[in-house]
Design a protein around this motif. Structure first.
Motif, PDB file in Angstrom:
ATOM      1  N   THR A 146     -97.118  -0.691 -19.975  1.00  0.00           N
ATOM      2  CA  THR A 146     -98.280  -1.258 -20.658  1.00  0.00           C
ATOM      3  C   THR A 146     -98.160  -1.010 -22.162  1.00  0.00           C
ATOM      4  OG1 THR A 146     -99.685  -0.894 -18.730  1.00  0.00           O
ATOM      5  CG2 THR A 146    -100.791  -1.205 -20.834  1.00  0.00           C
ATOM      6  N   SER A 147     -98.416  -2.040 -22.944  1.00  0.00           N
ATOM      7  CA  SER A 147     -98.259  -1.921 -24.392  1.00  0.00           C
ATOM      8  C   SER A 147     -99.479  -1.276 -25.020  1.00  0.00           C
ATOM      9  CB  SER A 147     -98.036  -3.305 -25.018  1.00  0.00           C
ATOM     10  OG  SER A 147     -97.972  -3.213 -26.427  1.00  0.00           O
ATOM     11  N   LEU A 148     -99.243  -0.400 -25.981  1.00  0.00           N
ATOM     12  CA  LEU A 148    -100.321   0.203 -26.743  1.00  0.00           C
ATOM     13  C   LEU A 148    -100.953  -0.781 -27.718  1.00  0.00           C
ATOM     14  CD1 LEU A 148     -98.738   3.679 -27.555  1.00  0.00           C
ATOM     15  CD2 LEU A 148    -100.769   3.297 -26.166  1.00  0.00           C
ATOM     16  N   PHE A 149    -100.277  -1.908 -27.938  1.00  0.00           N
ATOM     17  CA  PHE A 149    -100.743  -2.872 -28.927  1.00  0.00           C
ATOM     18  C   PHE A 149    -101.534  -4.016 -28.297  1.00  0.00           C
ATOM     19  CE2 PHE A 149     -96.757  -0.947 -30.304  1.00  0.00           C
ATOM     20  CZ  PHE A 149     -97.154  -0.360 -31.493  1.00  0.00           C
ATOM     21  N   GLY A 150    -101.729  -3.980 -26.981  1.00  0.00           N
ATOM     22  CA  GLY A 150    -102.548  -4.969 -26.309  1.00  0.00           C
ATOM     23  C   GLY A 150    -101.781  -6.193 -25.852  1.00  0.00           C
ATOM     24  N   GLY A 151    -102.376  -6.903 -24.885  1.00  0.00           N
ATOM     25  CA  GLY A 151    -101.825  -8.169 -24.433  1.00  0.00           C
ATOM     26  C   GLY A 151    -100.766  -8.087 -23.365  1.00  0.00           C
ATOM     27  N   ARG A 152    -100.298  -6.887 -23.027  1.00  0.00           N
ATOM     28  CA  ARG A 152     -99.213  -6.780 -22.041  1.00  0.00           C
ATOM     29  C   ARG A 152     -99.421  -5.534 -21.190  1.00  0.00           C
ATOM     30  NH1 ARG A 152     -94.043  -4.488 -22.191  1.00  0.00           N
ATOM     31  NH2 ARG A 152     -94.376  -3.886 -24.359  1.00  0.00           N
TER      32      ARG A 152
END
Length: 439
Positions: free
Chosen positions: A376-382
């Motif tokens: 899971t990305s810390l930057f959102g969207g994924r």
């Protein structure tokens, strides 16, 4: 004397029989199928390599890390792969996986929830008090705990989405404030015993062996049926589809893992098998699997899931498309805190008690690490729900294996911190490569 012309050389040969013609058509269809399958496999392999080069690695690093940990610990200690230790590992990973699944929804939006751990501790305290002081049955007390978690998430989400306060600040404030709940209700130095037969049984009791096999076979058959039905449906509609061999391979891999673990955990793992019988899958596992299937369906098959990914990818574009960004953010925090309540329940089931410090330790850090390590990305969207489960297994495997090797506690923190830093670095590098590739 006239000579009759010889027409034998120009005679048309007899047409093949119906059986021969049908066989030829079948062989031609099979050859076309093989050619198409090879082409689809080549295209899928090329596309996958392209995604890897573009930085979209998904859960691959976490899976490779988990396999590496299993190989290393099993080679260093004979007891790592025993049925007893595998059952213990499942129980240890349960609460981490559940809390990480809740955090995935917040991380998908590029937000963070620092209060998730203590929210679980506060909810578990309410559950225990409802059963002990008020005599509520376990399911009614559990609903009260879930409601408490949802209210906490609603308050956090409203402050973040409606007032625009950064989630880091809001959840840090709740992290500090929520620690007062069990401290006030229980008292300094006190604890509440978690002695309900059902809730305590999540960690210390097992699914009957027969029921475990039925559930395992049902999962495999259900997954195979849905996968093949979806695959055939896409072929009939002329849509882009995966190669059939790849679909079958996924089914075989799932069947191998599910049935293999079921067979392993169905063995009697008691120290004295002649006197005791400890067999079956721990009840924690079906709970985690049920939550995983539910949230995977929500994220991949519902409008809510599509809107959540859209907001996480580009909130402004989602707003212009008619998606309520405010409602999506509030819903994400409500889900996160509700899952934290379930995680707190499972953690109390494992320790057998609730204390003022419940949820205030490293639970949140481990859960965030599990989600990030899983992909899971810390930057959102994924991100996906399965990322939390894979990452949770990685996080739980490290102290489990190091404990068997009698390593000092500081080694566990060093290794876990290093793994998390590596996962965050991979996430940052992947994001940069996706940006460079225009993804």
């Amino acid at each position: 004397m006239s000579i009759k012309p010889d027409h034998s050389a120009t005679e048309t040969p007899a047409p093949p029989s119906d059986g021969g013609s049908r066989m030829a058509r079948v062989k031609a269809a099979v050859r076309r199928g093989f050619v198409q399958e090879r082409r689809l496999l080549a295209e899928e392999g090329t596309a996958y390599l392209g995604r890897l080069k573009g930085g979209d690695m998904g859960s691959l690093p976490a899976i490779l890390g988990l396999v590496t940990l299993f190989i290393v610990f099993s080679s260093l200690h004979d007891g790592f792969l025993t049925t007893y230790n595998m059952a213990n590992l499942v129980v240890q990973a349960g609460s981490i996986c559940v809390l990480a699944m809740g955090l995935v929804f917040v991380l998908l939006l590029g937000e963070i929830d620092l209060s998730a751990g203590v929210a679980g501790g506060a909810s578990a305290t309410i559950i225990a008090l409802m059963m002990i002081d008020h005599g509520w049955v376990w399911w009614l007390a559990t609903l009260a705990g879930l409601a408490a978690g949802a209210v906490i998430g609603l308050a956090i989400g409203t402050l973040v989405a409606a007032l625009g306060i950064p989630s880091f600040v809001v959840t840090l404030a709740f992290f500090l404030a929520l620690q007062a709940v069990p401290l006030k209700l229980i008292g300094a130095g006190g604890s509440l015993r978690w002695n309900d037969e059902v809730l305590r049984g999540l960690s210390i009791k097992n699914v009957p062996v027969t029921a475990g096999w039925i559930a395992a076979i049902a999962i495999v058959v259900g997954y195979a049926g849905l996968s093949l039905w979806s695959h055939r449906s896409r072929i009939r509609k002329g849509l882009v589809h995966k190669p059939t061999s790849l679909v079958v391979l996924r089914i075989v891999l799932l069947a191998t893992i599910v049935l293999g673990l079921t067979a392993l955990l169905s063995e009697n793992r008691a120290v004295n098998p002649l006197a005791f019988n400890i067999s079956g899958i721990p009840w924690v596992a079906p709970v985690v699997i049920a939550l995983l299937l539910f949230w995977t369906f929500v994220l991949t098959r519902t409008r809510f899931g599509r809107h959540l990914y859209a907001v996480g990818g580009n909130a402004e574009a989602a707003r212009r498309a008619g998606i309520s960004v405010l409602r999506m953010k509030i819903a994400a925090f409500v889900i996160c805190s509700s899952m934290a309540a379930i995680s707190g329940l499972m953690a109390a089931s494992y320790t057998g008690k609730v204390s003022p410090g419940s949820g205030g330790g490293n639970e949140l850090l481990y859960a965030v690490g599990a989600a990030v390590i899983g992909g899971t990305s810390l930057f959102g969207g994924r991100g996906r729900a399965i990322d939390a489960v894979v990452g949770g297994l990685v996080i739980a495997t490290i102290p489990n294996g190091l404990g068997l090797l009698n390593q000092a506690s500081y080694i566990n923190f060093l290794v876990t911190g290093g793994v998390l830093l590596l996962a965050a670095s991979v996430d940052a590098i992947s994001r940069r490569r996706r940006s460079a590739a225009g993804v």
